[in-house]
Design a protein around this motif. Structure first.
Motif, PDB file in Angstrom:
ATOM      1  N   GLY A 124       1.446   6.224  -2.023  1.00 50.09           N
ATOM      2  CA  GLY A 124       1.428   7.272  -3.037  1.00 50.09           C
ATOM      3  C   GLY A 124       0.378   8.325  -2.774  1.00 50.09           C
ATOM      4  N   THR A 184       1.960   3.537  -7.009  1.00 43.33           N
ATOM      5  CA  THR A 184       2.379   4.686  -6.211  1.00 43.33           C
ATOM      6  C   THR A 184       2.234   5.979  -6.999  1.00 43.33           C
ATOM      7  N   PHE A 185       2.667   5.951  -8.265  1.00 44.63           N
ATOM      8  CA  PHE A 185       2.575   7.142  -9.115  1.00 44.63           C
ATOM      9  C   PHE A 185       1.121   7.545  -9.328  1.00 44.63           C
ATOM     10  N   ILE A 208      -0.136   9.296  -6.349  1.00 45.87           N
ATOM     11  CA  ILE A 208       0.339  10.675  -6.203  1.00 45.87           C
ATOM     12  C   ILE A 208      -0.533  11.646  -6.993  1.00 45.87           C
ATOM     13  N   SER A 248       5.775   1.424  -1.778  1.00 49.75           N
ATOM     14  CA  SER A 248       5.137   2.751  -1.746  1.00 49.75           C
ATOM     15  C   SER A 248       5.546   3.525  -0.499  1.00 49.75           C
ATOM     16  N   VAL A 284       8.864   5.130  -1.231  1.00 56.12           N
ATOM     17  CA  VAL A 284       8.683   6.310  -2.083  1.00 56.12           C
ATOM     18  C   VAL A 284       8.135   7.481  -1.265  1.00 56.12           C
ATOM     19  N   LEU A 285       7.188   7.194  -0.378  1.00 61.09           N
ATOM     20  CA  LEU A 285       6.603   8.231   0.471  1.00 61.09           C
ATOM     21  C   LEU A 285       7.667   8.895   1.330  1.00 61.09           C
TER      22      LEU A 285
END
Length: 492
Positions: free
Chosen positions: A303, A251-252, A255, A109, A112-113
């Motif tokens: 996320g 993570t999604f 978000i 995560s 991704v961030l």
């Protein structure tokens, strides 16, 4: 840097303790310790709060595995397979598998961030007041999905939060609104954020515990933590895709503003069962079920910071508290955050990395000792928490007793929410977003000659409208599905 590491370690340890004690959450930990950030600059304060966030999310696996009671909502699926493993005498093995999966989810995560936030922020720079208003409407729409089978209550709670956020002086004409004459001075700028946060999550919990009776019971009674089968890295053999999929799902879900860790954990667990070669084993002590739950709920940490830092919208209730921390330090999060505060941005990434590593070290090696946290009697723990809450609220404005009464008011409000089945998270996010919702609405109208068609005349705005319609449709469908499941369960 030594101070930052020390505060990160303190935050992780305290967060784990809060997460490990059933009924106490990462949000509560961050809210209770928010007053301590007054003593530090922004960077050390962020290390402390990020440590509390990561530790609070991770600590929930301890009671979930040992006594089948989720320490946090995001660890609800952890007990499905962790507890059967503990019943087989593999408690320590299950704990170590969960901790390792949590580290993997947190690191994925974080990646991704670091990649997604700057991209989203560049797009968000093009947002006018119209797009910002619609983004907040989008967040409010997603919140409706929190109340499966009770969407009306969720929407009501959210807009009640918006209504209470508008109490105080109206900036357009400098007149007071929704304020009795006797409270005009105290509520000139509305209710303070900190007493509201602590009241909602800490004081309300105290009321619930007092109602149930704080008994010195041994919560860990009967749980086995002997490692009949020792933990080995081979436990993760063939789990690479499961870890990656579950972490990205978490993570999604982070978000998406307001969705929460429990939804991420449930979706990741269901996907693990769908793609498993032996789905019948999940729920009986399967490693893949435990890995899916823990990697997804820690994937939530990075996320949930994406919409916070790029759009200024909290991803969950804990990041809503973090917005309060930024506000108290005079830092504005949103599309220009990374450009205007590059040092803070890099420190957030570094802090998350350090906190995830510290979480692994603190939990993995002394796990036998940490497992005893669940034995702390509530009658000794909660009075200390109440004292910290009152001192924090009283000190926010250098000794203003009205903030202590506000603390009590929001505590009673959250307690009544529980009695009437109203969710607290939509109310909190509504309160946090309410002022901006009004501000951007008025700015958009003032900048377009009071023409409401401005909300339908911009390409980016129209895309957001499509997202709002999609998520509103999903919320309505999910709400109807929840009611059907409830009715079928009653018939059975």
């Amino acid at each position: 840097m030594i101070l930052n590491l020390t505060l990160a370690l303190l935050g992780v340890v305290v967060g784990i303790i809060f997460g490990a004690i059933p009924g106490m959450t990462a949000t509560m930990a961050v809210a209770v310790f928010l007053p301590l950030t007054y003593a530090f600059d922004l960077i050390p304060a962020l290390y402390l709060l990020l440590g509390l966030y990561v530790g609070g999310i991770s600590g929930g696996l301890i009671p979930a595995i040992l006594i089948n009671i989720p320490g946090t909502p995001s660890s609800v699926c952890t007990g499905f397979d962790g507890y059967p493993m503990a019943r087989r005498g593999e408690g320590e093995r299950a704990l170590k598998i969960g901790i390792t999966a949590s580290l993997c989810g947190g690191l994925i995560s974080l990646a991704v961030l670091s990649v997604l936030t700057p991209v989203l922020a560049k797009v968000a720079i093009k947002f006018s007041a119209v797009e910002k208003f619609l983004i907040i409407c989008f967040a409010m729409t997603v919140i409706a999905a929190l109340s499966k089978g009770g969407m009306t209550k969720g929407v009501f709670a959210g807009f009640l939060g918006v209504l209470m956020s508008l109490i105080g002086e109206y900036t357009m004409n400098n007149k007071m609104r929704m304020v009795p004459d006797m409270f005009k001075m105290q509520l000139r700028s509305g209710f303070e954020t900190l007493p509201m946060l602590i009241g909602l999550f800490a004081i309300a919990q105290m009321f619930k515990e007092a109602e149930a009776g704080m008994k010195s019971t041994n919560l860990n009674d009967g749980a086995k933590i002997e490692n009949a089968v020792k933990f080995s890295i081979r436990d993760f053999k063939g789990q690479g895709i499961n870890v990656l999929r579950s972490s990205l799902l978490g993570t999604f879900m982070g978000i998406l503003p307001g969705v929460g860790g429990s939804a991420a954990s449930l979706i990741a667990y269901s996907q693990a069962k769908t793609w498993s070669k032996h789905p019948e084993l999940l729920g009986t002590g399967a490693v893949e079920g435990l890995v899916a739950s823990e990697s997804s709920n820690n994937g939530l940490t990075g996320g949930a910071l994406v919409p916070l830092l790029s759009l200024g919208i909290p991803g969950d209730s804990t990041t809503a508290v973090l917005i309060g921390a930024f506000m108290l330090q005079g830092v504005s999060v949103g599309p220009l955050f990374i450009q205007q505060q590059p040092e803070v941005w890099h420190q957030i990434l570094l802090g998350l990395l350090i906190c995830n590593i510290l979480m692994f070290i603190v939990m993995f090696f002394p796990i036998k000792l940490i497992a005893k946290i669940v034995n702390v009697p509530s009658c000794r723990l909660y009075p200390i928490v109440v004292l910290m809450c009152i001192v924090g609220a009283y000190a926010i404005r250098n000794g203003n007793m009205f903030d202590v009464w506000s603390l009590l008011l929001f505590g009673v409000l959250a307690y009544l929410f529980g009695k009437f089945g109203l969710p607290t998270a939509p109310y909190l996010i509504g309160f946090i977003l309410g002022a901006d919702l009004e501000k951007y609405f008025m700015d958009a109208l003032n900048g377009n000659d009071k023409n409401l068609l401005c909300f339908f005349s911009r390409p980016i705005g129209n895309v957001i409208w499509v997202l709002i319609i999609i998520f509103l449709g999903y919320s309505l469908w999910d709400n109807a599905k929840g009611k059907r499941m409830e009715k079928s369960g009653m018939k059975d």
